[in-house]
Design an enzyme around this catalytic site. Structure first.
Site, mmCIF file in Angstrom:
data_model
loop_
_atom_site.group_PDB
_atom_site.id
_atom_site.type_symbol
_atom_site.label_atom_id
_atom_site.label_comp_id
_atom_site.label_asym_id
_atom_site.label_seq_id
_atom_site.Cartn_x
_atom_site.Cartn_y
_atom_site.Cartn_z
ATOM 1 N N ASP A 5 0.758 -1.194 -0.317
ATOM 2 C CA ASP A 5 0.076 0.183 -0.028
ATOM 3 C C ASP A 5 0.535 1.368 -0.114
ATOM 4 O OD1 ASP A 5 -1.939 2.066 0.504
ATOM 5 O OD2 ASP A 5 -3.009 0.770 1.857
ATOM 6 N N ARG A 46 -0.430 4.780 -0.177
ATOM 7 C CA ARG A 46 -0.806 5.763 0.582
ATOM 8 C C ARG A 46 -0.264 6.724 1.671
ATOM 9 N NH1 ARG A 46 -6.369 3.088 0.057
ATOM 10 N NH2 ARG A 46 -5.246 1.334 1.088
#
Length: 401
Positions: A331, A333
């Site tokens: 991930d 983000r």
């Protein structure tokens, strides 16, 4: 040194402001080196001599793009093949120096670089000071000592330039932990990491600005759409706001990462479209809330890479394995932009609509008060059930199935 604690970034900034030298290290998977850093306005013969004596590396002068343009400092080479693309310009000496190499003459050159009246013709090329051009956006764009030097000078309220020098051990190898820590303690020198500086800027710099506010009637109800633009990247985001946020407390909220395939195409490879619909419905029913729609397609890897990851999944990988195979984290983000958008909307505390524990921690790290987690409940289908199970098992997502 097991009991060593890095300095606070605030203390490092204050030391820079006072003209002192500090120690900054980068990531273990990068150069994994420590540099001395000070502001160019305090490039005294004493500071330069200290760097030359104890650092033994190349003393460079990181500068902003504006200074480089003003003084006509051009790149040293047309094609940069440095491992980390360090942006060396042609080396320089000030015209008032002799050989230019002594601590006193290097001090003259460095200080003249930040002189308001300096001009390109004041410098000979080549010379004995090595300007480095920092990337716009600083350590948030490139995690190098060049950018750290200019960022620290800017945060200290000084001109956007400084000195940096790599630190070698007595045997000629690069000094690493724990010797860097020992040196900082012995010389009472503030010591921070570039990661700390990145985190500080994400919390304290204004990195997003609001552009417009318009009515947005939707099939769920009427919302107000607030448009935002990131200052550094120019990336665009939207906040959909329902109701009165005046007190900013306990606002029902969701951060939704853009998913073209799920949100617009109705793809059943993920539950993104269902989650967006569920969040919009819940906020409409509550009569008050916020959805941040962030341009973080594919957990931050972008649309094309997400489709490449799908291709790998069709060949047997799961969603985490596919991201890693493409060279990304599971991930990618970050949530500091979302936190700043909430702040600009006047949101003080939220009830976060999410099944993702990383999202909760990411927002908390930015100082956002999350008073409760509200689950997003969607029904899995035959096409996304394995994907959801992987997110549950490998990424800790909190599903009830």
């Amino acid at each position: 040194m097991t009991d060593f604690q890095f300095s606070k970034v605030e203390d490092a900034i204050e030391a820079i402001r006072q003209g002192k030298i500090i120690l900054v290290t980068d990531d273990e998977d990068r150069e994994n080196e420590g540099d001395f850093i000070c502001a160019a306005e305090f490039a005294t013969p004493e500071n330069i001599n200290f760097m030359a004596t104890y650092g033994k590396g190349l003393i460079c002068t990181p500068i902003s793009t504006e200074i480089a343009k003003k003084l006509n400092f051009h790149p040293m080479v047309a094609v940069n093949q440095d491992n980390h693309e360090t942006a060396f310009t042609v080396s320089v000496d000030h015209i008032d120096t002799g050989t230019g190499i002594s601590a006193f003459e290097r001090s003259i050159t460095a200080m003249k670089i930040v002189d308001d009246n300096a001009k390109a013709t004041d410098f000979r090329r080549p010379g004995h000071m090595f300007p480095l051009i920092a990337k716009e956006g600083g350590v948030l764009v490139r995690n190098g000592h060049t950018e750290a030097t200019v960022d620290l000078a800017r945060l200290a309220g000084l001109k956007h330039a400084g000195l940096c020098c790599e630190i070698m051990a007595d045997d000629g190898t690069m000094m690493t932990m724990p010797d860097l820590q020992k040196f900082a303690v012995e010389h009472n020198m503030p010591f921070i990491t570039i990661q700390q500086l990145q985190e500080y800027r994400r919390k304290h710099d204004s990195l997003v600005k609001q552009i417009s506010v318009v009515k947005m009637p939707t099939k769920y109800g009427e919302f107000m759409a607030h448009s935002f633009v990131e200052v550094i990247s120019g990336k665009e985001h939207v906040a959909l706001v329902k109701g009165d946020l005046t007190d900013g407390e306990q606002v029902l909220a969701r951060i939704h990462s853009e998913c073209l395939t799920g949100d617009a195409f109705g793809s059943q490879r993920c539950d993104c479209g269902q989650q967006f619909a569920a969040a919009m419905t819940q906020i409409e029913q509550e009569g008050r809330g916020v959805i941040l729609y962030l341009r973080q397609e594919g957990r931050g890897i972008g649309l094309i890479n997400k489709l490449r990851a799908y291709e790998l999944q069709d060949k047997g990988m799961d969603t985490v394995e596919a991201n890693v195979a493409l060279g990304f984290k599971e991930d990618e983000r970050e949530y500091y932009i979302g936190a700043q958008m909430f702040q600009q909307l006047g949101v003080k505390s939220i009830r976060l609509l999410t099944n993702n524990p990383a999202k909760i921690e990411g927002l908390k790290e930015q100082g956002l008060n999350i008073v409760a987690r509200e689950p997003i409940i969607v029904e899995p289908n035959k096409n996304d059930i394995d994907y959801l199970k992987v997110k549950q098992i490998k990424m800790g997502h909190m599903f009830n199935f």
